[in-house]
Design a protein around this motif. Structure first.
Motif, PDB file in Angstrom:
ATOM      1  N   ALA A 114      58.689 114.546  18.129  1.00  0.00           N
ATOM      2  CA  ALA A 114      57.616 113.878  17.518  1.00  0.00           C
ATOM      3  C   ALA A 114      58.014 112.323  17.494  1.00  0.00           C
ATOM      4  CB  ALA A 114      57.617 114.116  16.196  1.00  0.00           C
ATOM      5  N   ASP A 115      59.356 111.868  17.146  1.00  0.00           N
ATOM      6  CA  ASP A 115      59.631 110.412  17.131  1.00  0.00           C
ATOM      7  C   ASP A 115      60.561 110.287  18.185  1.00  0.00           C
ATOM      8  OD1 ASP A 115      60.088 108.020  16.188  1.00  0.00           O
ATOM      9  OD2 ASP A 115      61.053 108.610  14.536  1.00  0.00           O
ATOM     10  N   PRO A 116      60.133 109.820  19.585  1.00  0.00           N
ATOM     11  CA  PRO A 116      60.924 109.358  20.469  1.00  0.00           C
ATOM     12  C   PRO A 116      61.823 108.175  20.263  1.00  0.00           C
ATOM     13  CG  PRO A 116      58.767 108.908  21.333  1.00  0.00           C
ATOM     14  CD  PRO A 116      58.644 109.560  19.874  1.00  0.00           C
ATOM     15  N   TYR A 117      61.357 107.249  19.327  1.00  0.00           N
ATOM     16  CA  TYR A 117      62.217 105.961  18.880  1.00  0.00           C
ATOM     17  C   TYR A 117      63.452 106.429  18.283  1.00  0.00           C
ATOM     18  CZ  TYR A 117      57.430 104.619  19.884  1.00  0.00           C
ATOM     19  OH  TYR A 117      55.811 104.709  20.501  1.00  0.00           O
ATOM     20  N   ARG A 118      63.546 107.342  17.587  1.00  0.00           N
ATOM     21  CA  ARG A 118      64.583 107.675  16.803  1.00  0.00           C
ATOM     22  C   ARG A 118      65.799 108.010  17.808  1.00  0.00           C
ATOM     23  NH1 ARG A 118      65.500 113.275  13.279  1.00  0.00           N
ATOM     24  NH2 ARG A 118      67.375 112.786  12.473  1.00  0.00           N
ATOM     25  N   TYR A 119      65.296 108.708  19.165  1.00  0.00           N
ATOM     26  CA  TYR A 119      66.302 108.995  19.895  1.00  0.00           C
ATOM     27  C   TYR A 119      66.548 107.777  21.307  1.00  0.00           C
ATOM     28  CZ  TYR A 119      65.495 113.385  17.796  1.00  0.00           C
ATOM     29  OH  TYR A 119      65.481 114.396  17.238  1.00  0.00           O
ATOM     30  N   ARG A 120      65.609 106.847  20.787  1.00  0.00           N
ATOM     31  CA  ARG A 120      65.838 105.414  21.859  1.00  0.00           C
ATOM     32  C   ARG A 120      65.263 105.921  23.202  1.00  0.00           C
ATOM     33  NH1 ARG A 120      71.342 103.102  22.465  1.00  0.00           N
ATOM     34  NH2 ARG A 120      70.026 101.466  22.963  1.00  0.00           N
ATOM     35  N   LEU A 121      64.461 106.715  23.110  1.00  0.00           N
ATOM     36  CA  LEU A 121      63.609 107.129  24.472  1.00  0.00           C
ATOM     37  C   LEU A 121      62.405 106.134  24.415  1.00  0.00           C
ATOM     38  CD1 LEU A 121      63.542 111.065  24.043  1.00  0.00           C
ATOM     39  CD2 LEU A 121      64.602 109.609  25.555  1.00  0.00           C
ATOM     40  N   PRO A 122      61.980 105.641  25.834  1.00  0.00           N
ATOM     41  CA  PRO A 122      60.849 105.033  25.915  1.00  0.00           C
ATOM     42  C   PRO A 122      59.697 105.633  25.423  1.00  0.00           C
ATOM     43  CG  PRO A 122      61.727 105.404  28.111  1.00  0.00           C
ATOM     44  CD  PRO A 122      62.701 106.019  26.955  1.00  0.00           C
ATOM     45  N   ARG A 123      58.628 104.716  25.156  1.00  0.00           N
ATOM     46  CA  ARG A 123      57.384 105.229  24.778  1.00  0.00           C
ATOM     47  C   ARG A 123      56.630 106.118  25.639  1.00  0.00           C
ATOM     48  NH1 ARG A 123      52.932 101.339  23.792  1.00  0.00           N
ATOM     49  NH2 ARG A 123      51.743 102.522  25.124  1.00  0.00           N
ATOM     50  N   PRO A 124      56.172 107.344  25.533  1.00  0.00           N
ATOM     51  CA  PRO A 124      55.553 107.940  26.731  1.00  0.00           C
ATOM     52  C   PRO A 124      54.277 107.573  26.633  1.00  0.00           C
ATOM     53  CG  PRO A 124      55.520 109.331  24.553  1.00  0.00           C
ATOM     54  CD  PRO A 124      56.287 108.188  24.358  1.00  0.00           C
ATOM     55  N   GLY A 125      53.655 107.595  27.823  1.00  0.00           N
ATOM     56  CA  GLY A 125      52.352 106.799  28.283  1.00  0.00           C
ATOM     57  C   GLY A 125      51.260 107.939  27.962  1.00  0.00           C
ATOM     58  N   ALA A 126      49.995 107.603  28.472  1.00  0.00           N
ATOM     59  CA  ALA A 126      49.044 108.363  28.052  1.00  0.00           C
ATOM     60  C   ALA A 126      48.983 109.969  28.732  1.00  0.00           C
ATOM     61  CB  ALA A 126      47.649 107.998  28.584  1.00  0.00           C
ATOM     62  N   SER A 127      48.641 111.068  28.141  1.00  0.00           N
ATOM     63  CA  SER A 127      48.956 112.199  28.280  1.00  0.00           C
ATOM     64  C   SER A 127      50.358 112.759  28.687  1.00  0.00           C
ATOM     65  CB  SER A 127      47.879 112.713  29.457  1.00  0.00           C
ATOM     66  OG  SER A 127      48.312 112.338  30.794  1.00  0.00           O
ATOM     67  N   LEU A 128      51.382 111.909  28.370  1.00  0.00           N
ATOM     68  CA  LEU A 128      52.893 112.331  28.433  1.00  0.00           C
ATOM     69  C   LEU A 128      53.417 112.703  27.325  1.00  0.00           C
ATOM     70  CD1 LEU A 128      53.877 109.445  31.136  1.00  0.00           C
ATOM     71  CD2 LEU A 128      53.226 111.947  31.523  1.00  0.00           C
ATOM     72  N   ARG A 129      54.427 113.547  27.022  1.00  0.00           N
ATOM     73  CA  ARG A 129      54.979 114.060  25.909  1.00  0.00           C
ATOM     74  C   ARG A 129      56.645 113.984  26.291  1.00  0.00           C
ATOM     75  NH1 ARG A 129      51.196 112.662  23.232  1.00  0.00           N
ATOM     76  NH2 ARG A 129      49.876 114.125  22.185  1.00  0.00           N
ATOM     77  N   TRP A 130      57.457 113.917  25.446  1.00  0.00           N
ATOM     78  CA  TRP A 130      58.927 114.150  25.512  1.00  0.00           C
ATOM     79  C   TRP A 130      58.952 115.606  24.819  1.00  0.00           C
ATOM     80  CZ3 TRP A 130      61.967 111.597  28.422  1.00  0.00           C
ATOM     81  CH2 TRP A 130      61.633 110.162  28.718  1.00  0.00           C
TER      82      TRP A 130
END
Length: 156
Positions: A114-130
């Motif tokens: 839900a919060d990729p920034y917490r894990y220092r992951l880049p923001r996913p683009g449109a229709s992409l999910r971590w």
């Protein structure tokens, strides 16, 4: 008075030795400095003499080592975020590669990060999910089910 002076000297010598983890912003700044040193090394190789190149390589090696140590300290101090756990799933572990196609059960909303920034992951683009898959993190195109990026052993 003498006790206070001795206590002050002990504190002054002990405090710099205490290991303090850097913040994420400081780590990004260090990574930027390493890129600049790499650029300097390329220029030294192009225009400089051998001594300059050797010194630049040594500086770059030291900077990379320090960055690695700082990153390890950061992860160590933020263990709760990067902790591996008993990740129960209705399927067994599979080692996914980029381009593989997943069934929807593997990337349902239950497994989204839900919060990729917490894990220092880049923001996913449109229709992409971590998506978390056991201790791995996958960047999945939710329309097609294709894996775009894989980080193995992200949670340890």
């Amino acid at each position: 008075m003498r006790k206070f002076m001795i206590l002050g000297l002990i504190a002054a010598t002990a405090l710099p030795g205490v290991a303090m983890a850097q913040s994420a912003a400081e780590l990004r700044h260090d990574r930027r400095e390493i890129r600049e040193e790499q650029r300097d090394l390329r220029q030294a190789q192009r225009y400089g003499d051998r001594r300059d190149v050797r010194d630049a390589r040594g500086d770059l090696r030291d900077a990379r080592r320090e960055y690695r140590e700082d990153w390890q300290d950061y992860r160590r101090t933020h263990r709760d975020v990067y902790r591996a756990g008993n990740w129960r799933a209705p399927f067994r572990y599979s080692q996914w590669t980029v381009g593989a196609q997943l069934r929807p059960v593997y990337y349902s909303s239950r497994y989204y990060i839900a919060d990729p920034y917490r894990y220092r992951l880049p923001r996913p683009g449109a229709s992409l999910r971590w998506v978390r898959h056991y201790n791995d993190v996958l960047l999945v195109n939710v329309r097609t089910g294709r894996v775009v990026q894989v980080h193995r052993g992200f949670f340890w």
